[in-house]
Design a protein around this motif. Structure first.
Motif, short mmCIF file in Angstrom:
data_model
loop_
_atom_site.label_atom_id
_atom_site.label_comp_id
_atom_site.label_asym_id
_atom_site.label_seq_id
_atom_site.Cartn_x
_atom_site.Cartn_y
_atom_site.Cartn_z
N THR A 9 47.34 -20.80 -151.03
CA THR A 9 46.30 -21.82 -151.00
C THR A 9 44.93 -21.18 -150.82
N PHE A 10 43.97 -21.62 -151.65
CA PHE A 10 42.61 -21.10 -151.60
C PHE A 10 41.63 -22.27 -151.51
N GLN A 11 40.47 -21.95 -150.95
CA GLN A 11 39.45 -22.97 -150.79
C GLN A 11 38.43 -22.89 -151.93
N VAL A 12 38.19 -24.00 -152.58
CA VAL A 12 37.24 -24.09 -153.69
C VAL A 12 35.94 -24.71 -153.17
N GLU A 13 34.82 -24.26 -153.69
CA GLU A 13 33.54 -24.83 -153.32
C GLU A 13 33.04 -25.77 -154.42
N ALA A 14 32.37 -26.83 -154.03
CA ALA A 14 31.81 -27.77 -155.02
C ALA A 14 30.39 -28.14 -154.60
N SER A 15 29.53 -28.34 -155.60
CA SER A 15 28.15 -28.73 -155.35
C SER A 15 27.65 -29.56 -156.52
N THR A 16 26.49 -30.17 -156.35
CA THR A 16 25.86 -30.96 -157.40
C THR A 16 24.70 -30.19 -157.99
N ASN A 24 25.48 -31.33 -148.99
CA ASN A 24 26.24 -32.15 -148.05
C ASN A 24 27.69 -31.70 -148.08
N ASP A 25 28.43 -32.09 -147.07
CA ASP A 25 29.83 -31.66 -146.94
C ASP A 25 30.83 -32.68 -147.44
N GLU A 26 30.34 -33.81 -147.95
CA GLU A 26 31.26 -34.90 -148.29
C GLU A 26 31.47 -35.09 -149.78
N TYR A 27 30.34 -35.10 -150.56
CA TYR A 27 30.47 -35.49 -151.96
C TYR A 27 29.72 -34.53 -152.88
N ALA A 28 30.23 -34.47 -154.11
CA ALA A 28 29.48 -33.94 -155.24
C ALA A 28 29.35 -35.09 -156.23
N TYR A 29 28.28 -35.07 -157.03
CA TYR A 29 27.98 -36.24 -157.86
C TYR A 29 28.03 -35.90 -159.35
N ILE A 30 28.29 -36.95 -160.12
CA ILE A 30 28.15 -36.91 -161.58
C ILE A 30 27.33 -38.13 -161.97
N LYS A 31 26.30 -37.90 -162.78
CA LYS A 31 25.52 -39.01 -163.33
C LYS A 31 25.22 -38.72 -164.79
N SER A 32 25.40 -39.71 -165.63
CA SER A 32 25.09 -39.54 -167.05
C SER A 32 24.18 -40.67 -167.51
N PRO A 33 23.47 -40.44 -168.63
CA PRO A 33 23.44 -39.19 -169.41
C PRO A 33 22.41 -38.21 -168.87
N ALA A 34 22.70 -36.92 -169.00
CA ALA A 34 21.77 -35.84 -168.68
C ALA A 34 21.21 -35.95 -167.28
N GLY A 35 22.03 -36.31 -166.33
CA GLY A 35 21.57 -36.45 -164.95
C GLY A 35 21.98 -35.27 -164.09
N VAL A 36 23.15 -35.39 -163.44
CA VAL A 36 23.68 -34.30 -162.63
C VAL A 36 25.17 -34.17 -162.94
N PRO A 79 25.12 -44.87 -169.39
CA PRO A 79 24.85 -44.80 -167.96
C PRO A 79 26.14 -44.88 -167.15
N ALA A 80 26.38 -43.90 -166.30
CA ALA A 80 27.59 -43.84 -165.49
C ALA A 80 27.34 -42.94 -164.29
N GLY A 81 28.16 -43.11 -163.27
CA GLY A 81 28.04 -42.27 -162.09
C GLY A 81 29.29 -42.34 -161.24
N VAL A 82 29.59 -41.24 -160.55
CA VAL A 82 30.76 -41.20 -159.68
C VAL A 82 30.53 -40.15 -158.58
N ARG A 83 31.08 -40.45 -157.39
CA ARG A 83 31.05 -39.49 -156.28
C ARG A 83 32.42 -38.81 -156.19
N LEU A 84 32.45 -37.49 -156.17
CA LEU A 84 33.68 -36.73 -156.05
C LEU A 84 33.80 -36.18 -154.64
N LYS A 85 34.98 -36.31 -154.05
CA LYS A 85 35.21 -35.79 -152.70
C LYS A 85 35.16 -34.26 -152.72
N LYS A 86 34.51 -33.68 -151.71
CA LYS A 86 34.44 -32.23 -151.61
C LYS A 86 34.72 -31.74 -150.19
#
Length: 460
Positions: free
Chosen positions: A44-51, A290-302, A437-444
């Motif tokens: 098991t390895f720990q992965v890092e995530a960011s926005t 932040n330690d909780e979420y990484a984000y996705i926003k479209s179009p051409a957002g994050v 237009p779309a967006g979602v928060r991913l747990k990190k």
């Protein structure tokens, strides 16, 4: 060796069913020769995530977005586009207008029923400017309209709502496209008649301007379609066209003169350029660590950046065979306020340094360096499946360099294909950047960002 592979496969399956642990497992001691025993590991390895911010995305399409909307979490989004129009070779008017004069010109923004995001009754203003120089083949969403247009000269404008209350329900219910009353939602914008008249005059005075598409583009580079006042709605434009209306003289069957009303039509097609501009504002809060979420926003957002600790993995599994690495990300529930963004249907996982070439070269997922995942609403999960090929490739080429991946929202084109058993299932024909237009928060959090790598080794 075949016996080894068979036993190893059975052992690998056993690990998958029995769960993950970091202990060394000896497999099949009662049936294997002492020197041929195989071992399976689950580390098991720990992965890092960011926005991270997407300044622009590649968007080669005849579809567009028009409007502006604000979301309390994902900030402001403003979209518009510049488009050329297809012209047949050696084009000329089908008929001669009476006295050489055209009547009017209109530009149509057409979209499907429900083809919008936000408040359907929000008053919006569309504005049209003429493009003054030929377009570059730049399909990135950070184009600057001022480089191509005279923004001081407005040639058409219209206030509209996405849901046109002047259209009756009986008309909306017509589904037969051959019915003359069939309704396609649209915004009709009247264009200065001088533009239409100069268009006709050019066909007479300089027909070479219509000899081919390049000559036509030099004469008529296109329109810039944007919004003025209004916020709360974005149209998902399916087709852009303009009509030139005029009258001509004809003869009836009895030989009498009669006046006929007609029009010439020009469309945006895949043979010409459409450039979409996307502006994202008020997204600073998405980029804060932040330690909780990484984000996705479209179009051409994050989008979400994932760092796999390849240097640590390489050291831990040295001398072993990588067998499996199932990877998925979990999302938070979508926000519940009015007109909240929805999660994108598909996301793509691929190395950060290959994003540009992937979309430029019209690639699709290959389960080697690019993996597609669809959103499962019941579990709020994007599952990429076994991405071990990606890890193997990176470990072999850059074992001491961490693997940097991006999770990007995409649109998937499909067609049905029959497999060996005659079963029909969709296969991918195209993958493009998601332009809705779309967006979602991913747990990190720590638990969500754990990665289990399954490996094996022969005791030779």
């Amino acid at each position: 060796m075949d016996l080894k592979r068979l036993i190893l496969g059975l052992a690998f399956g056993g690990v998958l069913f029995s769960g993950c642990n970091d202990e060394l497992s000896q497999v099949g001691p009662s049936i294997q020769p002492e020197g041929d025993r195989s071992f399976v590991y689950a580390d098991t390895f720990q992965v890092e995530a960011s926005t991270i911010k997407l300044d622009s995305v590649y968007a080669r399409t005849v579809n567009g977005l028009l409007g502006q909307i604000y979301d309390p979490l994902y900030g402001n989004l403003k979209t518009d586009y510049i488009c050329q129009f297809y012209c047949p070779e050696d084009y000329k008017f089908a008929h001669e207008p009476i006295d050489g004069k055209v009547d009017s010109m209109a530009f149509f923004i057409m979209y499907n029923n429900g083809g919008y995001v936000g408040d359907s009754l929000a008053p919006m203003q569309a504005k049209i400017y003429k493009v003054t120089k030929p377009l570059d083949r730049n399909y990135y969403t950070n184009m600057d309209p001022a480089e191509y247009c005279d923004l001081q000269t407005l040639i058409g404008e219209k206030t509209y709502t996405a849901y046109d209350l002047s259209i009756s329900d009986s008309i909306r219910k017509i589904t037969d496209t051959s019915d003359p009353n069939y309704y396609t939602p649209n915004v009709r914008i009247r264009i200065n008649t001088d533009v239409a008249q100069s268009f006709y005059d050019e066909t007479i005075n300089n027909p070479n301007s219509f000899h081919n598409q390049e000559a036509f583009n030099n004469f008529f580079p296109g329109f810039y379609v944007t919004t003025g006042f209004g916020t709360g709605n974005i149209l998902e434009v399916a087709q852009s066209s303009f009509f030139i209306y005029y009258k001509y003289m004809s003869k009836t069957s009895a030989g009498n003169d009669t006046i006929i009303h007609t029009r010439e039509q020009f469309n945006v097609t895949k043979e010409v350029i459409q450039m979409n501009q996307v502006e994202n504002g008020n997204i600073e809060q998405l980029l804060q660590p932040n330690d909780e979420y990484a984000y996705i926003k479209s179009p051409a957002g994050v989008c979400t950046k994932v760092i796999v600790p390849t240097s640590v993995i390489s050291e831990k599994i040295e001398g072993r065979i990588i067998n499996g690495l199932n990877f998925s990300v979990k999302a938070m529930p979508q926000e519940e306020w009015l007109y909240a963004f929805e999660a994108p249907d598909y996301v793509l996982l691929l190395p950060e340094d290959s994003v540009q070439s992937f979309f430029l070269n019209n690639k699709i997922e290959d389960s080697v360096t690019a993996y597609l995942a669809s959103y499962t609403s019941s579990s709020k999960t994007y599952s990429f499946g076994n991405i071990s090929n990606l890890l193997k490739k990176h470990v072999e080429s850059k074992p001491n360099e961490d693997l940097r991946l991006l999770i990007i929202p995409v649109a998937r084109g499909t067609q049905n294909s029959n497999n060996y058993y005659g079963e029909s299932k969709p296969v991918t024909t195209s993958i493009t950047n998601y332009m809705k237009p779309a967006g979602v928060r991913l747990k990190k959090d720590k638990e969500s960002m754990q990665m289990v790598v399954l490996t094996s080794k022969y005791n030779d």
